[in-house]
Design an enzyme around this catalytic site. Structure first.
Site, mmCIF file in Angstrom:
data_model
loop_
_atom_site.group_PDB
_atom_site.id
_atom_site.type_symbol
_atom_site.label_atom_id
_atom_site.label_comp_id
_atom_site.label_asym_id
_atom_site.label_seq_id
_atom_site.Cartn_x
_atom_site.Cartn_y
_atom_site.Cartn_z
ATOM 1 N N SER A 375 0.826 -1.203 0.000
ATOM 2 C CA SER A 375 0.000 0.000 0.000
ATOM 3 C C SER A 375 0.869 1.266 0.000
ATOM 4 O O SER A 375 1.642 1.496 -0.931
ATOM 5 C CB SER A 375 -0.942 -0.040 1.207
ATOM 6 N N TYR A 376 0.771 2.070 1.046
ATOM 7 C CA TYR A 376 1.527 3.318 1.109
ATOM 8 C C TYR A 376 3.026 3.066 1.182
ATOM 9 O O TYR A 376 3.833 3.965 0.875
ATOM 10 C CB TYR A 376 1.083 4.140 2.315
#
Length: 515
Positions: A375-376
């Site tokens: 994800s991030y």
């Protein structure tokens, strides 16, 4: 099989006392009784008969002697002689017969019989009857226990009912349920830290490395050979949000199991294959401190003029409103205002990844460095490449991303970085397609393949991110179009004022404004 076998000793003790001990006593006593009845009783009867015969002969002899003696009653004489004969003859004779006959018979017959018959019989009964019975009883008891004791499976279960976690513990108190969920998440975070240190044998390293005891600080986890392994180093970066070191997704930990939501399977597999491991903690980037409570406002001069009874009734009404509000939205944790103090050089996930690269990864001995970013974490890794492009290209061999939300256009990644991502990276995204099936890329940065599952992790999915991006682009284009139409309308109005009416109206009609 993860059952609490700690109940086995108690169950085994109960079965031993109730079954095996009585059986042993019966098997031990029965041969003794049989031998006693068949050998000792006849021998005792024969001995008693012989001694009785000898005693009767002695008594008859005493009677005949008592007739010849004068002045001594025959009865007293006979009793005295019987007592003397019993003490001098019967007792030694009984002892001699018992020692000479019964003891050798007991040793020669009963002991071999006990060893040859009772011991094998006891072993056979124990193996064939007691052991299976103990195991079956233990398994049945353990199967009836709640599944909450099965912590080795890594599943969260209620300690009483054995049911899975339910968010809506109280249907009418959503805020209470949310705070309960957050409190459970904090407990899970501490438990995962414990597993990283005990099960995975990782050690905690403080960042910044030169942090003082007074300033805020964070930490990462390293394996014992993370800095010294000359061959391979694996670096794990999770996404943004509440997850901390060692976690991929808190929702998966609570609703599924530890293997799905934590990095422990990745760490274990890497250690088995000879990797050094480094677990980053990009979301631990500030320290929360509780703000001091504001002083209570002083009563106004006008309020002091009110009668005491009126003020008391007013205070009671206000306190009742506060109690009603608290009962409706009460929390298991006391909410208070806090302020966040950023950690030096680690105030954001991007800063944390950059700091760990400069102070740990770049100083590690491994020739080949591998990243797994979720994800991030993918965005933070691309930002690291922008800041340390040459170093990353020289050390990093491959990058595995999972549902990464990076964007090479928004992050201003140059063409050489995009080409490197195409060759060295792969992004596994949520998709119903089979595992490793190519998925059409939205941006020309790195290949995207199916993860073989559909993610339900909310805003962290790339689809939601790109959908919001598309909506923002659409709104921007709509705004530009609206501005163009207004400009066009303004020019048409200006033309109507500056020229004659016929020309202006023809211009407006030809322009499609319908004036």
């Amino acid at each position: 099989m993860s059952v609490r076998l700690s109940v086995c000793p108690s169950v085994g003790l109960c079965l031993s006392v109730s079954l095996f001990v009585p059986l042993s006593v019966c098997l031990s006593v029965c041969p003794s009784v049989c031998l006693y009845v068949s050998l000792f009783v006849p021998l005792s009867v024969c001995t008693s008969l012989c001694l009785s015969l000898c005693t009767s002969l002695c008594l008859s002899l005493c009677r005949s002697l008592s007739v010849c003696l004068s002045g001594c009653p025959s009865v007293c004489m006979s009793l005295c002689l019987s007592l003397c004969l019993s003490v001098s003859l019967f007792v030694p004779l009984s002892v001699c017969l018992y020692v000479s006959l019964f003891v050798p018979l007991y040793v020669s017959l009963f002991v071999p019989l006990y060893v040859s018959l009772f011991v094998p019989l006891s072993v056979c009964l124990y193996v064939s009857l007691f052991v299976p019975l103990s195991v079956s009883v233990c398994l049945s008891l353990c199967a009836s226990l709640p599944r909450s004791v099965c912590l080795s499976e890594g599943r969260l279960r209620h300690t009483t009912t054995g049911e899975a976690y339910a968010f809506n513990a109280r249907e009418d108190l959503h805020r209470w349920n949310q705070k309960r969920y957050e409190a459970l998440g904090e407990i899970i975070t501490r438990y995962v830290y414990q597993l990283l240190e005990t099960k995975c044998n990782l050690t905690k390293e403080i960042v910044p490395v030169d942090a003082t005891a007074e300033e805020p600080r964070s930490f990462i986890y390293l394996s014992a050979d993370a800095m010294s392994n000359p061959a391979k180093l694996l670096v794990l970066i999770q996404g943004c949000g509440v997850v901390r070191a060692g976690q991929w997704a808190r929702r998966l930990i609570i609703n599924q199991d530890l293997d799905s939501g934590t990095q422990i399977p990745f760490i274990t597999r890497a250690q088995e294959e000879g990797y050094g491991v480094m677990v980053l903690n990009p979301n631990e980037n500030h320290l929360e401190l509780e703000r001091p409570a504001k002083p209570a406002p002083l009563p106004s001069p006008e309020a002091s003029d009110e009668p005491a009874e009126k003020r008391e009734r007013k205070d009671d009404r206000e306190s009742k409103k506060k109690r009603d509000f608290y009962e409706k939205y009460r929390n298991p944790q006391k909410e208070s205002e806090t302020e966040q103090i950023p950690i030096r050089e680690n105030g954001s996930p991007e800063e944390h990844v950059l700091y760990v690269w400069d102070h740990f990864v770049s100083k590690a001995a491994a020739r080949n460095v591998f990243f797994v970013a979720h994800s991030y974490g993918g965005l933070s890794l691309v930002e690291l490449m922008i800041q340390r492009e040459a170093q990353v290209k020289n050390r990093v061999c491959a990058v595995a991303m999972t549902d990464s939300i990076h964007n090479v256009w928004h992050q201003d990644a140059n063409k050489s970085i995009q080409e490197w991502l195409q060759q060295h990276c792969r992004n596994w995204v949520s998709s119903p397609e089979p595992l490793d099936t190519p998925v059409e890329p939205m941006l020309s940065d790195c290949p995207r393949v199916s993860a073989g599952s559909v993610c339900d992790c909310g805003f962290n999915t790339p689809y939601t991110f790109h959908l919001s991006l598309s909506l923002s682009h659409f709104l921007s284009l709509a705004l530009i179009f609206s501005c163009g139409v207004l400009l066009h309308f303004s020019l048409a109005s200006l033309w109507m004022v500056c020229s004659d009416d016929v020309t202006a109206r023809e211009f407006a009609l030809n322009s499609g404004l319908g004036l």
